[in-house]
Design an enzyme around this catalytic site. Structure first.
Site, PDB file in Angstrom:
ATOM      1  CB  SER A 135      -0.881   0.090   1.335  1.00  6.07           C
ATOM      2  OG  SER A 135      -1.983   1.034   0.930  1.00  6.07           O
ATOM      3  CG  ASP A 155       6.481  24.956   0.974  1.00  9.90           C
ATOM      4  OD1 ASP A 155       5.365  24.364   1.442  1.00  9.90           O
ATOM      5  OD2 ASP A 155       7.390  25.393   1.410  1.00  9.90           O
ATOM      6  CG  HIS A 158      -5.447  -2.131  -0.091  1.00  9.34           C
ATOM      7  ND1 HIS A 158      -4.889  -1.484  -1.185  1.00  9.34           N
ATOM      8  CD2 HIS A 158      -4.907  -1.631   0.867  1.00  9.34           C
ATOM      9  CE1 HIS A 158      -3.685  -0.928  -0.856  1.00  9.34           C
ATOM     10  NE2 HIS A 158      -3.866  -0.783   0.636  1.00  9.34           N
TER      11      HIS A 158
END
Length: 504
Positions: free
Chosen positions: A203, A426, A479
């Site tokens: 993951s 940023d 998953h």
């Protein structure tokens, strides 16, 4: 060109189908795990902030759990690798081998856990993928910075910051770029002669592994990814990710209510009860509040992993207390409220809530992307409206919303920092597309066709950018495939790299 390992089972397909996918750019198909020729060039990761390298690594003594020997390693690393001086943090890694192999010369495998914000597994015995890996590897279980024993960032430790701005300044150093720098630092202390190692990324750990491929591939022998191909394109913003993820979440909800249709009324009754409660919800055991939209977040844990549907259903079986005294009325059980909190781990792993959206950010803010995309689907995800109309109330998926920091008691003190992080512009790059296009490291990836956490379409787009990757596409697992059937998943990926699994 890519070749695919496809394994699909559906009502229209009588049995699973398996197809191997092999990238054509750079991998030696006959022996992709061959040792990389020549001595490694120095890593591009800056280590200017590390002066006394001998003093930054402490190795413990061997101890054991059934069929495994373990040894703890503690490292002192810079908080900010780009600074010539400044604060240091601790990073913890656990070395694991099969009993009797402590002194054998074995290849190294680094395991990167999912998250962000979750520590590496704590082995209690040899089982699953770890047992299989220890047949041929010396496994390193890394507590990624800020988790476990790696200077853990908990609700209580984060309270040491006097302002939200100070907290954000600190937290910006806990993303995949610095996790990779920690890994490179550890490799140079553990692997003999600065040798390479294999990385297994589950993951979010896979996201970190792709960052590793981008900025320090010289440290890698091979890479295994399980549900961990991140969106890497310049135009793949958090908004793009959440738009794709909401589509899969709708699909998972439809599957859940088809499996357990009786739960539709139970959940509607519960939402109506919560909406009518004083304050719009009921108190949770830890001091927070359970509201209708808060209830929907249980989909994060219940809709996308193996056995999640069943666990969710059994939890709703016990949502109401029995009326032992006539006239006391309907009440939500403590059992249900406690189970809800046990599934939503924001209080013990606040990094997940704080940094989740930032894992998709490169040079742009997230601006609470999941909340924005959810508002575009309000006709589907409005819990009160659905309950009033007796429609199935849909749960949400892997998404963090700003109001969570009001409703989860432990997160309230982090609310201002969370808002600052959502506006932060940023963020540094996490991937180098040119490097990935020219990748020389053997890579094998399990891509789960119905993955609720890592969108299939976006994962396949990323795969097309990684030269030489071999893919195993399957809907046989969710998953959580590495956790649920780790031996089989690990064996499949290793077989693909070693040419032992057929490609057709």
């Amino acid at each position: 060109m890519c070749h695919y390992a496809l394994r699909l089972a559906s009502p229209m397909i009588s049995s699973p189908v398996s197809i191997c996918i092999r990238g054509s750019r750079s991998i030696d198909a006959l022996n992709p795990l061959r040792a990389l020729s020549g001595r490694l060039s120095p890593t591009r990761v800056s280590i200017s902030a590390m002066a006394n390298l001998e003093a930054v690594h402490n190795a413990g003594t061997w101890y054991s759990v059934p069929d495994l020997s373990l040894r703890d390693h503690r490292f002192t690393v810079p908080l900010d690798y780009s600074a010539s001086s400044g604060a240091n943090i601790a990073v913890f890694a656990r070395e694991v081998v099969a009993v009797g192999k402590e002194d054998q010369q074995l290849s190294y495998l680094l395991y990167l856990q999912g998250g962000p914000g979750f520590e590496s597994p704590r082995p209690t015995e040899a089982s699953g993928w770890l047992k299989r890996a220890c047949e041929e590897y010396r496994v390193i279980l890394l507590d990624q910075r800020g988790t476990g024993l790696s200077t853990p960032l908990t609700v209580s430790s984060l309270s040491q910051f006097t302002t939200a701005a100070e907290m954000v300044e600190y937290l910006q150093h806990f993303r995949a770029d610095n996790i990779v720098k920690d890994a490179e630092f550890i490799r140079k202390h553990l692997v003999p002669d600065f040798g390479t190692w294999t990385v297994l990324g589950q993951s979010y750990g896979g996201f970190c592994a792709v960052t590793y491929l981008s900025f320090a591939p010289e440290g890698l022998k091979s890479v295994l990814l399980t549900g961990g191909l991140p969106p890497v394109g310049k135009g793949c913003t958090a908004d793009v990710v959440y738009k794709a993820c909401f589509e899969q979440v709708v699909h998972q909800n439809e599957k859940y209510y088809k499996r357990f249709p009786q739960d539709a009324k139970v959940v509607c009754d519960l939402v109506n009860y919560l909406a009518k409660a004083e304050g719009g919800g009921v108190p949770l055991p830890s001091g927070g509040i359970l509201t209708p939209k808060g209830l929907q977040t249980i989909g994060l844990a219940g809709l996308g992993s193996g056995g999640g549907f069943e666990r969710l259903h059994y939890m709703f079986e016990r949502v109401w207390d029995p009326e032992l005294v006539p006239g006391t009325g309907k009440r939500i059980s403590y059992y249900f409220l406690k189970a809800f909190e046990s599934w939503i781990e924001f209080d013990t792993n606040p990094l997940y809530a704080l940094l989740h959206e930032s894992i998709y950010c490169q040079g742009a803010p997230s601006k609470w992307s999941a909340q924005k995309i959810r508002s575009e689907h309000e006709n589907i995800f409005d819990p009160i409206g659905a309950a009033k109309e007796c429609r199935p109330v849909y749960f949400t998926g892997e998404m963090i919303f700003p109001w969570i920091f009001d409703e989860i008691h432990a997160l309230k003190s982090l609310k201002e920092a969370a808002h600052l992080l959502a506006e932060k512009k940023d963020w540094r790059p996490l991937y180098d597309i040119d490097r990935l296009n020219n990748n020389k490291v053997p890579v094998a990836a399990a891509v789960y066709y119905e993955d609720m956490y890592v969108n299939f379409k976006l994962a396949m787009e990323t795969a097309a950018e990684i030269a030489g990757i071999r893919l195993w596409v399957t809907n046989e697992y969710m998953h959580s495939g590495l956790r649920d059937s780790g031996h089989q998943v690990f064996d499949q990926l290793m077989g693909m790299l070693q040419g032992k699994k057929p490609c057709f």
